[in-house]
Design a protein around this motif. Structure first.
Motif, PDB file in Angstrom:
ATOM      1  N   GLY A 116       0.773  -1.240   0.000  1.00  0.00           N
ATOM      2  CA  GLY A 116       0.000   0.000   0.000  1.00  0.00           C
ATOM      3  C   GLY A 116       0.797   1.278   0.000  1.00  0.00           C
ATOM      4  N   MET A 117       2.115   1.197  -0.212  1.00  0.00           N
ATOM      5  CA  MET A 117       2.946   2.403  -0.235  1.00  0.00           C
ATOM      6  C   MET A 117       3.387   2.721  -1.661  1.00  0.00           C
ATOM      7  N   ALA A 118       3.455   4.008  -1.976  1.00  0.00           N
ATOM      8  CA  ALA A 118       3.758   4.436  -3.345  1.00  0.00           C
ATOM      9  C   ALA A 118       5.267   4.422  -3.595  1.00  0.00           C
ATOM     10  N   VAL A 119       5.633   4.088  -4.838  1.00  0.00           N
ATOM     11  CA  VAL A 119       7.030   3.955  -5.235  1.00  0.00           C
ATOM     12  C   VAL A 119       7.240   4.659  -6.574  1.00  0.00           C
ATOM     13  N   GLY A 124      -2.698  -3.215 -11.016  1.00  0.00           N
ATOM     14  CA  GLY A 124      -3.408  -1.962 -11.238  1.00  0.00           C
ATOM     15  C   GLY A 124      -3.813  -1.261  -9.959  1.00  0.00           C
ATOM     16  N   GLN A 125      -3.829  -2.001  -8.854  1.00  0.00           N
ATOM     17  CA  GLN A 125      -4.162  -1.415  -7.553  1.00  0.00           C
ATOM     18  C   GLN A 125      -2.938  -0.850  -6.832  1.00  0.00           C
ATOM     19  N   CYS A 126      -1.761  -1.115  -7.380  1.00  0.00           N
ATOM     20  CA  CYS A 126      -0.517  -0.663  -6.740  1.00  0.00           C
ATOM     21  C   CYS A 126      -0.117   0.711  -7.263  1.00  0.00           C
ATOM     22  N   HIS A 127       0.525   1.481  -6.399  1.00  0.00           N
ATOM     23  CA  HIS A 127       0.921   2.840  -6.754  1.00  0.00           C
ATOM     24  C   HIS A 127       2.425   2.867  -7.071  1.00  0.00           C
ATOM     25  N   VAL A 128       2.751   2.540  -8.324  1.00  0.00           N
ATOM     26  CA  VAL A 128       4.129   2.613  -8.810  1.00  0.00           C
ATOM     27  C   VAL A 128       4.149   3.608  -9.958  1.00  0.00           C
ATOM     28  N   TYR A 129       5.085   4.559  -9.906  1.00  0.00           N
ATOM     29  CA  TYR A 129       5.112   5.645 -10.887  1.00  0.00           C
ATOM     30  C   TYR A 129       6.417   5.623 -11.681  1.00  0.00           C
ATOM     31  N   PHE A 130       6.285   5.802 -13.000  1.00  0.00           N
ATOM     32  CA  PHE A 130       7.441   5.892 -13.889  1.00  0.00           C
ATOM     33  C   PHE A 130       7.432   7.278 -14.541  1.00  0.00           C
ATOM     34  N   ASP A 131       8.541   7.986 -14.439  1.00  0.00           N
ATOM     35  CA  ASP A 131       8.643   9.311 -15.063  1.00  0.00           C
ATOM     36  C   ASP A 131       9.773   9.250 -16.083  1.00  0.00           C
ATOM     37  N   GLU A 132       9.447   8.831 -17.283  1.00  0.00           N
ATOM     38  CA  GLU A 132      10.480   8.633 -18.304  1.00  0.00           C
ATOM     39  C   GLU A 132      11.072   9.951 -18.790  1.00  0.00           C
ATOM     40  N   ARG A 133      10.351  11.048 -18.621  1.00  0.00           N
ATOM     41  CA  ARG A 133      10.880  12.350 -19.038  1.00  0.00           C
ATOM     42  C   ARG A 133      12.007  12.834 -18.128  1.00  0.00           C
ATOM     43  N   SER A 134      12.058  12.311 -16.930  1.00  0.00           N
ATOM     44  CA  SER A 134      12.972  12.857 -15.921  1.00  0.00           C
ATOM     45  C   SER A 134      14.185  11.983 -15.665  1.00  0.00           C
ATOM     46  N   THR A 135      14.593  11.165 -16.651  1.00  0.00           N
ATOM     47  CA  THR A 135      15.737  10.289 -16.439  1.00  0.00           C
ATOM     48  C   THR A 135      16.974  10.765 -17.186  1.00  0.00           C
ATOM     49  N   SER A 136      16.955  12.025 -17.658  1.00  0.00           N
ATOM     50  CA  SER A 136      18.082  12.524 -18.446  1.00  0.00           C
ATOM     51  C   SER A 136      19.213  13.054 -17.583  1.00  0.00           C
ATOM     52  N   SER A 137      18.903  13.488 -16.369  1.00  0.00           N
ATOM     53  CA  SER A 137      19.951  14.073 -15.531  1.00  0.00           C
ATOM     54  C   SER A 137      19.580  13.942 -14.064  1.00  0.00           C
ATOM     55  N   ALA A 187       6.762  13.085  -4.267  1.00  0.00           N
ATOM     56  CA  ALA A 187       6.637  13.034  -2.805  1.00  0.00           C
ATOM     57  C   ALA A 187       5.498  13.932  -2.336  1.00  0.00           C
ATOM     58  N   TYR A 188       5.385  15.114  -2.930  1.00  0.00           N
ATOM     59  CA  TYR A 188       4.322  16.046  -2.541  1.00  0.00           C
ATOM     60  C   TYR A 188       2.960  15.616  -3.078  1.00  0.00           C
ATOM     61  N   ARG A 189       2.926  15.145  -4.349  1.00  0.00           N
ATOM     62  CA  ARG A 189       1.643  14.846  -4.991  1.00  0.00           C
ATOM     63  C   ARG A 189       1.139  13.437  -4.710  1.00  0.00           C
ATOM     64  N   LYS A 190       2.042  12.467  -4.684  1.00  0.00           N
ATOM     65  CA  LYS A 190       1.638  11.065  -4.587  1.00  0.00           C
ATOM     66  C   LYS A 190       2.073  10.405  -3.290  1.00  0.00           C
ATOM     67  N   ASP A 191       2.790  11.122  -2.443  1.00  0.00           N
ATOM     68  CA  ASP A 191       3.224  10.594  -1.138  1.00  0.00           C
ATOM     69  C   ASP A 191       4.051   9.324  -1.283  1.00  0.00           C
ATOM     70  N   ILE A 192       4.998   9.337  -2.243  1.00  0.00           N
ATOM     71  CA  ILE A 192       5.845   8.157  -2.424  1.00  0.00           C
ATOM     72  C   ILE A 192       6.695   7.932  -1.179  1.00  0.00           C
ATOM     73  N   LYS A 193       6.967   6.666  -0.894  1.00  0.00           N
ATOM     74  CA  LYS A 193       7.812   6.297   0.236  1.00  0.00           C
ATOM     75  C   LYS A 193       9.163   5.756  -0.221  1.00  0.00           C
ATOM     76  N   MET A 194       9.281   5.423  -1.522  1.00  0.00           N
ATOM     77  CA  MET A 194      10.540   4.900  -2.048  1.00  0.00           C
ATOM     78  C   MET A 194      10.752   5.413  -3.462  1.00  0.00           C
ATOM     79  N   ALA A 195      12.012   5.733  -3.774  1.00  0.00           N
ATOM     80  CA  ALA A 195      12.407   6.085  -5.136  1.00  0.00           C
ATOM     81  C   ALA A 195      13.585   5.201  -5.521  1.00  0.00           C
ATOM     82  N   VAL A 196      13.488   4.529  -6.675  1.00  0.00           N
ATOM     83  CA  VAL A 196      14.538   3.633  -7.160  1.00  0.00           C
ATOM     84  C   VAL A 196      15.167   4.255  -8.399  1.00  0.00           C
ATOM     85  N   VAL A 197      16.510   4.331  -8.428  1.00  0.00           N
ATOM     86  CA  VAL A 197      17.231   4.906  -9.562  1.00  0.00           C
ATOM     87  C   VAL A 197      18.167   3.844 -10.130  1.00  0.00           C
TER      88      VAL A 197
END
Length: 347
Positions: free
Chosen positions: A220-223, A272-285, A297-307
């Motif tokens: 139940g935590m966003a990533v 589809g019930q899980c909150h996992v987000y991919f931002d392909e535009r933001s992987t350039s730098s 973090a502000y909009r979706k309350d993510i608890k983990m970010a994987v790089v």
């Protein structure tokens, strides 16, 4: 009109005059007082001089201020000092200090608005970067020493509730469940921490990170997941493969059997019930990834970010070599993990 809204000169004079006549007010208002409260150049100079005296353990008054003003080369005349020192509050000066704090925050809001207006016309800066920078400053407007400083008793009370009591109840309050027993038995991945997963090429780092992210999302935590090598579709296929046991190469390139389709649809519905987000535009730098992490973090309350992964991340730095550049990137990921109270995992 702007002067009346953004500053209050009589209030500034009363605060300075009271501080120079009642030394106890320094201690009573130490959590708020700063030179940023004083917009007028004379009251600002007087505050800085008085603060320097107090910081040295002295007593700031009309007599001690004159040599200090001269030492700081402040262009405040003795007449100005005498006139302002006569503005003394009969009651506690706290309400006046709070009034100046409100004025300072309004000036900061106006400054942020002006920069946002400039960024709106600067197409070289992304909307996301402008928004997250402004959001961070706006969130900081309400922070003062009284809200950011904690006593040992405060920390101890929070620690007892979050760790000691939670552990006795068998509850996990801060650790993110990874799905791997060895890691979870040690408390899982902690919020505010940077975790580095390192290994030789083709040893399963991405697969490990995907499984960890998927397990955190199942609870139940966003990533947020950032990959410099794989598209969101490819990462999705890897996640489906982990849940179904069907190889991702089969999922992507071959017709699935009826049985495989049933398993695939069941896993797809659950995912589809899980909150996992991919931002392909933001992987350039590094900068764009950090901006995206703040936004999520502000909009979706993510608890983990994987790089995934650090060596091919474009790190804009003045460091002389790759080791220093990677060290700078790791430090910045650690800082944002602490700032946003999330877990950052870097491969």
């Amino acid at each position: 009109m702007e002067e009346k809204i953004l500053m209050d000169l009589p209030c500034e004079q009363i605060v300075i005059g009271t501080l120079l006549n009642r030394q106890g007010e320094w201690l009573e208002n130490a959590d708020i007082l700063s030179d940023g409260l004083f917009y007028d150049w004379r009251t600002n100079a007087l505050y800085k001089a008085a603060k320097a005296i107090v910081d040295r353990g002295g007593q700031a008054d009309v007599i001690t201020m004159l040599p200090e003003l001269e030492r700081q080369k402040a262009n405040v005349s003795p007449q100005d000092l005498a006139e302002i020192s006569n503005h003394v509050s009969i009651q506690a000066v706290r309400p006046y200090v709070l009034r100046l704090l409100d004025m300072q925050r309004r000036r900061d809001m106006a400054r942020i608005a002006m920069r946002l207006n400039a960024d709106a016309h600067d197409e070289s800066k992304s909307v996301e970067q402008a928004q997250t920078a402004a959001q961070g400053e706006l969130n900081g407007l309400l922070v003062t020493a009284s809200t950011s400083i904690k006593t040992l008793a405060d920390v101890g009370r929070d620690f007892t509730e979050d760790y000691i009591t939670a552990n006795r109840k068998g509850e996990r309050r801060t650790g993110l469940p990874t799905g791997f027993k060895v890691a979870d038995d040690m408390g899982g991945f902690q919020l505010g921490d940077l975790w580095v997963i390192a290994a030789e090429s083709s040893q399963g780092k991405t697969s490990l990170a995907i499984n960890v992210a998927d397990n955190v999302a199942r609870h139940g935590m966003a990533v947020a997941f950032y990959s410099m090598e794989m598209t969101a579709a490819q990462l999705y296929a890897r996640m489906v493969a982990a849940r179904t046991g069907i190889p991702s190469s089969t999922i992507c390139t071959r017709p699935l059997t009826d049985g495989q389709m049933e398993v695939y649809h069941r896993a797809s519905t659950e995912m589809g019930q899980c909150h996992v987000y991919f931002d392909e535009r933001s992987t350039s730098s590094l900068e764009t990834i950090l901006a995206s992490i703040r936004t999520l973090a502000y909009r979706k309350d993510i608890k983990m970010a994987v790089v995934d992964y650090l060596q091919i991340l474009n790190v804009n730095t003045k460091s002389l070599n790759q080791e220093q550049a990677l060290g700078d990137a790791a430090r910045r990921f650690k800082n944002i993990a602490k700032e946003l109270n999330i877990c950052v995992v870097v491969l």
